[in-house]
Design an enzyme around this catalytic site. Structure first.
Site, mmCIF file in Angstrom:
data_model
loop_
_atom_site.group_PDB
_atom_site.id
_atom_site.type_symbol
_atom_site.label_atom_id
_atom_site.label_comp_id
_atom_site.label_asym_id
_atom_site.label_seq_id
_atom_site.Cartn_x
_atom_site.Cartn_y
_atom_site.Cartn_z
ATOM 1 N N ILE A 154 1.636 4.923 1.177
ATOM 2 C CA ILE A 154 0.631 5.743 1.861
ATOM 3 C C ILE A 154 0.076 4.914 3.025
ATOM 4 O O ILE A 154 -0.330 3.761 2.838
ATOM 5 C CB ILE A 154 -0.515 6.153 0.908
ATOM 6 C CG1 ILE A 154 0.026 7.024 -0.224
ATOM 7 C CG2 ILE A 154 -1.610 6.883 1.679
ATOM 8 C CD1 ILE A 154 -0.993 7.339 -1.298
ATOM 9 N N GLY A 166 -5.908 4.651 5.394
ATOM 10 C CA GLY A 166 -6.860 5.429 6.176
ATOM 11 C C GLY A 166 -7.534 4.618 7.259
ATOM 12 O O GLY A 166 -7.767 5.115 8.366
ATOM 13 N N VAL A 167 -7.844 3.373 6.967
ATOM 14 C CA VAL A 167 -8.505 2.530 7.959
ATOM 15 C C VAL A 167 -7.612 2.341 9.183
ATOM 16 O O VAL A 167 -8.100 2.229 10.310
ATOM 17 C CB VAL A 167 -8.941 1.179 7.341
ATOM 18 C CG1 VAL A 167 -7.741 0.319 6.988
ATOM 19 C CG2 VAL A 167 -9.893 0.456 8.253
ATOM 20 N N HIS A 226 0.837 -1.222 0.000
ATOM 21 C CA HIS A 226 0.000 0.000 0.000
ATOM 22 C C HIS A 226 0.857 1.251 0.000
ATOM 23 O O HIS A 226 0.962 1.918 1.026
ATOM 24 C CB HIS A 226 -0.902 -0.013 1.232
ATOM 25 C CG HIS A 226 -2.072 0.907 1.144
ATOM 26 N ND1 HIS A 226 -2.073 2.194 1.634
ATOM 27 C CD2 HIS A 226 -3.305 0.727 0.621
ATOM 28 C CE1 HIS A 226 -3.252 2.756 1.440
ATOM 29 N NE2 HIS A 226 -4.024 1.890 0.828
ATOM 30 N N GLU A 286 -8.218 3.109 13.171
ATOM 31 C CA GLU A 286 -7.873 2.131 14.210
ATOM 32 C C GLU A 286 -6.970 2.770 15.267
ATOM 33 O O GLU A 286 -7.129 2.508 16.461
ATOM 34 C CB GLU A 286 -7.201 0.905 13.594
ATOM 35 C CG GLU A 286 -6.757 -0.139 14.604
ATOM 36 C CD GLU A 286 -7.881 -0.799 15.400
ATOM 37 O OE1 GLU A 286 -7.612 -1.240 16.541
ATOM 38 O OE2 GLU A 286 -9.018 -0.883 14.894
#
Length: 155
Positions: free
Chosen positions: A64, A67-68, A58, A72
């Site tokens: 990057i 976002g998840v 990723h 978290e």
């Protein structure tokens, strides 16, 4: 730990975070928590490094931070201070669960070398449920935001 001790706690280091949360590498996403005001607010710190496993896929040519994982990290920060608040009342939680995500928005990418600050502010609390508003910031700029809920399973 009394309520006044929890209120005046300035920071929680990684050793204490490991005692408060069940998460472990590579899924522990908070390195330190500072500016703790009981369970009302705090700032969690995540130092993003290139050698983290998510950067393998990723994305290999432009890493990057997902976002998840920012969400978290917010949830882990909020969960840790919920546990601290519970310990102040002599109730040892058996487990901490991430219950809801609302109003999540992603503003800017986070890349290796960034230090993310998870600014968490309590919105509400009923029994063993806490609701927080969180902003993830890098160098003072908001990179993500959301409203989250955590639930403690008490013994």
């Amino acid at each position: 730990m009394s309520e006044s001790e929890t209120t005046s706690l300035e920071a929680v280091d990684i050793v204490r975070i490991l005692e408060l949360l069940p998460h472990r590498y590579p899924f522990l996403l908070v390195d330190r928590i500072r500016d703790i005001d009981s369970d009302r607010s705090c700032i969690g710190i995540k130092n993003v490094t290139f050698n983290e496993p998510q950067f393998t896929g990723h994305f290999p040519t432009r890493p990057i931070f997902p976002g998840v994982l920012l969400l978290e990290g917010m949830a882990q920060t909020a969960g840790a201070i919920c546990v601290l608040a519970s310990l102040a009342k002599s109730k040892k939680p058996e487990q901490v669960y991430f219950m809801t995500i609302d109003k999540a928005k992603f503003r800017k990418p986070v890349i290796p070398g960034d230090t993310v600050e998870f600014h968490m502010t309590k919105l509400n609390q009923r029994r063993n449920m806490w609701w927080y508003r969180g902003e993830a910031k890098v160098d003072g700029a908001v990179v993500a935001e959301a409203e989250l809920a955590a639930m403690l399973v008490l013994e």
